[in-house]
Design a protein around this motif. Structure first.
Motif, PDB file in Angstrom:
ATOM      1  N   THR A  75       0.820  -1.209   0.000  1.00 43.08           N
ATOM      2  CA  THR A  75       0.000   0.000   0.000  1.00 43.08           C
ATOM      3  C   THR A  75       0.854   1.258   0.000  1.00 43.08           C
ATOM      4  OG1 THR A  75      -1.786   1.184   1.168  1.00 43.08           O
ATOM      5  CG2 THR A  75      -0.175   0.049   2.535  1.00 43.08           C
ATOM      6  N   PRO A  76       0.350   2.293  -0.624  1.00 44.94           N
ATOM      7  CA  PRO A  76       0.974   3.594  -0.413  1.00 44.94           C
ATOM      8  C   PRO A  76       0.425   4.194   0.882  1.00 44.94           C
ATOM      9  CG  PRO A  76      -0.796   3.801  -2.023  1.00 44.94           C
ATOM     10  CD  PRO A  76      -0.702   2.345  -1.642  1.00 44.94           C
ATOM     11  N   VAL A  77       1.102   5.210   1.375  1.00 41.14           N
ATOM     12  CA  VAL A  77       0.624   5.932   2.551  1.00 41.14           C
ATOM     13  C   VAL A  77      -0.036   7.225   2.078  1.00 41.14           C
ATOM     14  CG1 VAL A  77       1.321   7.223   4.605  1.00 41.14           C
ATOM     15  CG2 VAL A  77       2.363   5.027   4.118  1.00 41.14           C
ATOM     16  N   TYR A  78      -1.262   7.440   2.526  1.00 47.28           N
ATOM     17  CA  TYR A  78      -1.966   8.694   2.288  1.00 47.28           C
ATOM     18  C   TYR A  78      -2.422   9.215   3.635  1.00 47.28           C
ATOM     19  CZ  TYR A  78      -2.415   7.324  -2.651  1.00 47.28           C
ATOM     20  OH  TYR A  78      -2.178   6.948  -3.937  1.00 47.28           O
ATOM     21  N   LYS A  79      -2.071  10.424   3.946  1.00 47.62           N
ATOM     22  CA  LYS A  79      -2.494  11.063   5.197  1.00 47.62           C
ATOM     23  C   LYS A  79      -2.182  10.193   6.409  1.00 47.62           C
ATOM     24  CE  LYS A  79      -6.041  13.783   2.942  1.00 47.62           C
ATOM     25  NZ  LYS A  79      -5.235  14.596   2.179  1.00 47.62           N
ATOM     26  N   ALA A  80      -0.966   9.674   6.447  1.00 47.95           N
ATOM     27  CA  ALA A  80      -0.408   8.917   7.577  1.00 47.95           C
ATOM     28  C   ALA A  80      -1.031   7.543   7.787  1.00 47.95           C
ATOM     29  CB  ALA A  80      -0.482   9.733   8.868  1.00 47.95           C
ATOM     30  N   ALA A  81      -1.701   6.993   6.769  1.00 49.30           N
ATOM     31  CA  ALA A  81      -2.289   5.659   6.917  1.00 49.30           C
ATOM     32  C   ALA A  81      -2.317   4.961   5.563  1.00 49.30           C
ATOM     33  CB  ALA A  81      -3.701   5.760   7.478  1.00 49.30           C
ATOM     34  N   TYR A  82      -2.637   3.676   5.594  1.00 45.21           N
ATOM     35  CA  TYR A  82      -2.822   2.915   4.371  1.00 45.21           C
ATOM     36  C   TYR A  82      -4.062   3.432   3.654  1.00 45.21           C
ATOM     37  CZ  TYR A  82      -5.930   0.546   7.596  1.00 45.21           C
ATOM     38  OH  TYR A  82      -6.896   0.284   8.529  1.00 45.21           O
ATOM     39  N   THR A  83      -4.265   2.999   2.426  1.00 44.72           N
ATOM     40  CA  THR A  83      -5.355   3.540   1.621  1.00 44.72           C
ATOM     41  C   THR A  83      -6.728   3.048   2.065  1.00 44.72           C
ATOM     42  OG1 THR A  83      -5.207   1.731   0.020  1.00 44.72           O
ATOM     43  CG2 THR A  83      -3.897   3.720  -0.435  1.00 44.72           C
ATOM     44  N   GLY A  84      -7.717   3.860   1.795  1.00 46.08           N
ATOM     45  CA  GLY A  84      -9.100   3.476   2.060  1.00 46.08           C
ATOM     46  C   GLY A  84      -9.525   2.307   1.203  1.00 46.08           C
ATOM     47  N   ILE A  85      -9.007   2.253  -0.023  1.00 43.16           N
ATOM     48  CA  ILE A  85      -9.343   1.141  -0.909  1.00 43.16           C
ATOM     49  C   ILE A  85      -8.879  -0.185  -0.301  1.00 43.16           C
ATOM     50  CG2 ILE A  85      -7.296   1.222  -2.389  1.00 43.16           C
ATOM     51  CD1 ILE A  85      -9.096   0.819  -4.779  1.00 43.16           C
ATOM     52  N   LEU A  86      -7.701  -0.170   0.330  1.00 49.03           N
ATOM     53  CA  LEU A  86      -7.212  -1.375   1.003  1.00 49.03           C
ATOM     54  C   LEU A  86      -8.111  -1.713   2.184  1.00 49.03           C
ATOM     55  CD1 LEU A  86      -5.129  -3.624   1.413  1.00 49.03           C
ATOM     56  CD2 LEU A  86      -3.780  -1.997   2.755  1.00 49.03           C
ATOM     57  N   LYS A  87      -8.501  -0.714   2.953  1.00 47.61           N
ATOM     58  CA  LYS A  87      -9.353  -0.944   4.122  1.00 47.61           C
ATOM     59  C   LYS A  87     -10.685  -1.570   3.728  1.00 47.61           C
ATOM     60  CE  LYS A  87     -10.574  -0.302   8.531  1.00 47.61           C
ATOM     61  NZ  LYS A  87     -11.379  -1.442   8.925  1.00 47.61           N
ATOM     62  N   THR A  88     -11.258  -1.130   2.607  1.00 45.76           N
ATOM     63  CA  THR A  88     -12.546  -1.705   2.203  1.00 45.76           C
ATOM     64  C   THR A  88     -12.430  -3.199   1.947  1.00 45.76           C
ATOM     65  OG1 THR A  88     -12.241  -1.163  -0.146  1.00 45.76           O
ATOM     66  CG2 THR A  88     -13.459   0.438   1.217  1.00 45.76           C
TER      67      THR A  88
END
Length: 180
Positions: A75-88
């Protein structure tokens, strides 16, 4: 035979993250490890957003994870976290979907300021999914992955070597872990 699955949590197949994916796939291929890649962005958006646990494509992706000894979370880091797409997608894995797996987080970021995203954002979610063999992984700066004119990628030598080490460790851990 060791099996690996790479969960690609980026929103583009043209980003520098693809250079890390190429490295991991090449490593597994050279080591004789069967591997598959789940491109989360290619899973049906409605199934991800509306948490359709019965989606044929989600079930197929979950089966790939279930059959793997090594799970690489990329995953890339966006806004200090993993992506929302990964979270879904992670939300659609079974509650203990990573139990018994060697899990290797590989993260691409724009600065060292987000280095702790692995430990403070990603690892807790992986642990909640039953992963109890989470490796340290690797954090790669996007400046260490160069895009070439032919749409390929060149990794800085130190990053290529570090990825070789952590990928080798994932293989060794998967072998060791399977005998525990």
């Amino acid at each position: 035979m060791i099996n690996a699955v790479i969960i690609y949590g980026g929103n583009s197949k043209q980003s520098r993250l693809k250079g890390i994916l190429d490295k991991a796939e090449s490593y597994f291929n050279n080591e004789g490890i069967d591997s598959d890649t789940i491109f989360v962005r290619d899973l049906p958006a409605d199934d991800l957003i509306f948490a359709n646990f019965n989606s044929e494509l989600i079930l197929k992706a979950n089966e790939q994870v279930a059959n793997a000894d090594i799970v690489v979370v990329l995953t890339p880091v966006y806004k200090a976290a993993y992506t929302g797409i990964l979270k879904t997608y992670l939300d659609l894995l079974p509650q203990k979907g990573l139990e018994g797996k060697t899990v290797l987080p590989l993260v691409l970021g724009g600065s060292f300021g987000h280095l702790l995203a692995i430990d403070y954002a990603l690892k807790p979610v992986l642990s909640a999914l039953g992963a109890n063999n989470i490796l340290s992984g690797a954090y790669v700066l996007d400046t260490q992955v160069e895009k070439t004119e032919d749409r390929g990628y060149v990794l800085a030598p130190e990053i290529s070597e570090r990825l070789d080490r952590v990928l080798h460790l994932s293989k060794e851990e998967a072998i060791r872990y399977s005998f525990v």
